[in-house]
Design a protein around this motif. Structure first.
Motif, PDB file in Angstrom:
ATOM      1  N   SER A 178       0.827  -1.218   0.000  1.00  0.00           N
ATOM      2  CA  SER A 178       0.000   0.000   0.000  1.00  0.00           C
ATOM      3  C   SER A 178       0.856   1.260   0.000  1.00  0.00           C
ATOM      4  O   SER A 178       0.501   2.258  -0.646  1.00  0.00           O
ATOM      5  N   ASP A 179       1.999   1.225   0.703  1.00  0.00           N
ATOM      6  CA  ASP A 179       2.881   2.394   0.710  1.00  0.00           C
ATOM      7  C   ASP A 179       3.433   2.664  -0.693  1.00  0.00           C
ATOM      8  O   ASP A 179       3.557   3.819  -1.115  1.00  0.00           O
ATOM      9  N   LYS A 182       0.708   4.326  -2.844  1.00  0.00           N
ATOM     10  CA  LYS A 182       0.565   5.749  -2.527  1.00  0.00           C
ATOM     11  C   LYS A 182       1.731   6.558  -3.114  1.00  0.00           C
ATOM     12  O   LYS A 182       1.534   7.644  -3.662  1.00  0.00           O
ATOM     13  N   THR A 187      -4.534   6.439  -6.784  1.00  0.00           N
ATOM     14  CA  THR A 187      -5.629   6.657  -5.829  1.00  0.00           C
ATOM     15  C   THR A 187      -6.762   5.634  -5.957  1.00  0.00           C
ATOM     16  O   THR A 187      -7.510   5.420  -5.009  1.00  0.00           O
ATOM     17  N   VAL A 207      -5.993   3.504   4.142  1.00  0.00           N
ATOM     18  CA  VAL A 207      -6.061   2.658   2.945  1.00  0.00           C
ATOM     19  C   VAL A 207      -7.528   2.301   2.676  1.00  0.00           C
ATOM     20  O   VAL A 207      -8.204   1.797   3.579  1.00  0.00           O
TER      21      VAL A 207
END
Length: 432
Positions: A178-179, A182, A187, A207
């Motif tokens: 998830s990092d 981003k 998005t 998230v």
């Protein structure tokens, strides 16, 4: 009335004069009637005549005089009930008409799609003929999951998004995954949480998350075992809902590091667009592999078509009928066999129709294996290339190695933080 009766009398008298005894008798009777009326002017002729005329001229007065107030009240109540029934029937007719209209509209759209596919055209000049590659998308059906439909409207961009499944077993990899998303500026992504701990973890880190119903039978099984193969089987089941809602999905395992936005590199011209487990042009895109059987003499060489499998942990799938049929077939096979989901996924995509079996008519595309990089290419080839530091793939999938988390972190250190030695400690393959 007297005038009409006089006429009858004259006609009857005339007939009597012509010699008819019966007519004479009738005339005498009528004459006696007049005499009776003369002698008794207030008799039954006067009283009944006006009532008869009044009854014919004003039927309501007759009802008024004959029916009791209770009877009138009952009739009014029944009339009101009939009116209410009619109103309900009219409402039902309008609702049915609306449903019929929607059905006809859907049928019209389906017919338009069919007519588009079946439009007869002439073959053009040699080299200018192309068949249909992009199947039309289905009509969305938000009724299957209104909550998910509402969530996707907020998250998706141009009706497409990244979807990843996760339970508590992969929470650390999920964080790296998830990092990286981003950091790449993406998005439109969503985590399908298979347990409460992952749902809370995603919420705490901002998230986007969708919590599966804990009472769902499949979610219960996956939640208890945490088995990766169980999760892999579940993802095909869940994907169907996204496609039915009209969204294209880039299905992603969580052992992937994102370095660029993958939506900028998709073709979107096939039902399924998948990364490959191949590590060269031949293995990734296919080649003619010649089999040799010396016992056959002159025909000892047989040509075979070979291609390394599509990776079922990272593929883009469009909301089309062949795509949904693919998912249904995978789910059906996995429910009946103890099979690897990736093997089933590829068999259904590539095996042709044959006696007793109808093959899947889905279009497919292999992704550029230099852009959508598997870990075999990275660790056996890329990291040894002098020009590698200047090249930036779109994603790197640690699919060939079991020590996923440390290799994912090393990829981040190398590509994001510029540590040139970060990939060197790892062997090309895995240590048993």
């Amino acid at each position: 009335m007297s005038g009409r009766r006089d006429g009858s009398l004259f006609r009857t008298t005339g007939s009597a004069f012509r010699g008819s005894r019966l007519a004479v008798a009738v005339g005498i009777g009528i004459l006696l009637g007049f005499i009776w009326a003369y002698l008794y002017p207030h008799g039954f002729l006067r009283s009944s005549g006006p009532n008869y005329v009044n009854a014919v001229s004003h039927p309501s007065s007759q009802v008024s005089s004959c029916e009791s107030p209770e009877r009138v009240k009952l009739l009014k109540s029944e009339l009101q009930s009939v009116r209410e029934t009619n109103a309900n029937l009219r409402k039902q007719v309008r609702e049915l008409s609306s449903k019929v209209h929607l059905s006809e509209q859907g049928q019209h759209n389906a017919q338009k799609q069919t007519s588009t596919l079946e439009t007869q055209v002439k073959a053009g000049p040699i080299g200018n003929v192309k068949s249909l590659r992009t199947n039309p998308t289905i009509l969305p059906d938000e009724s299957i999951n209104p909550d998910l439909a509402e969530l996707l409207q907020k998250i998706a961009v141009k009706k497409e998004l990244i979807v990843g499944l996760a339970n508590y077993n992969v929470k650390e990899m999920l964080e790296v995954w998830s990092d990286s998303i981003k950091r790449a500026g993406i998005t439109n992504y969503l985590v399908v949480a298979l347990d409460d701990s992952v749902a809370e973890f995603c919420k705490s880190r901002g998230v986007p998350v969708y919590r599966r119903d804990p009472a769902d039978a499949i979610s219960k099984t996956v939640g208890k075992t945490g088995d990766n193969h169980a999760i892999s089987g579940l993802k095909f089941h869940l994907l169907r809902e996204f496609l039915q809602l009209g969204y294209s999905v880039l299905l992603s395992d969580v052992d992937i590091v994102y370095l660029q936005n993958p939506f900028n590199f998709l073709y979107r011209d096939c039902d399924v667009e998948s990364m490959t487990d191949g590590y060269s042009n031949m293995t990734a895109y296919g080649y003619d592999d010649v089999s040799d059987d010396p016992s056959m003499g002159w025909s000892r060489y047989a040509h075979t078509m070979r291609i390394w499998v599509f990776n079922s942990g990272f593929f883009y799938i469009r909301p089309t009928i062949p795509s949904i049929e693919l998912l249904d077939r995978v789910v059906d096979r996995l429910s009946k066999e103890n099979a690897w989901d990736q093997a089933v996924f590829n068999e259904l995509l590539f095996f042709p129709s044959r006696p007793g079996y109808e093959g899947l008519h889905a279009s497919r595309r292999a992704m550029d294996y230099y852009l959508f990089l598997n870990s075999k290419v990275l660790f056996t080839k890329f990291r040894k290339e002098p020009k590698m530091p200047s090249y930036k793939p779109v994603i790197i999938h640690i699919n060939y190695h079991p020590d996923k988390l440390p290799r994912m972190k090393a990829v981040v250190e190398y590509y994001v933080h510029g540590k040139k030695e970060a990939l060197k400690p790892f062997p090309d393959g895995s240590e048993w």
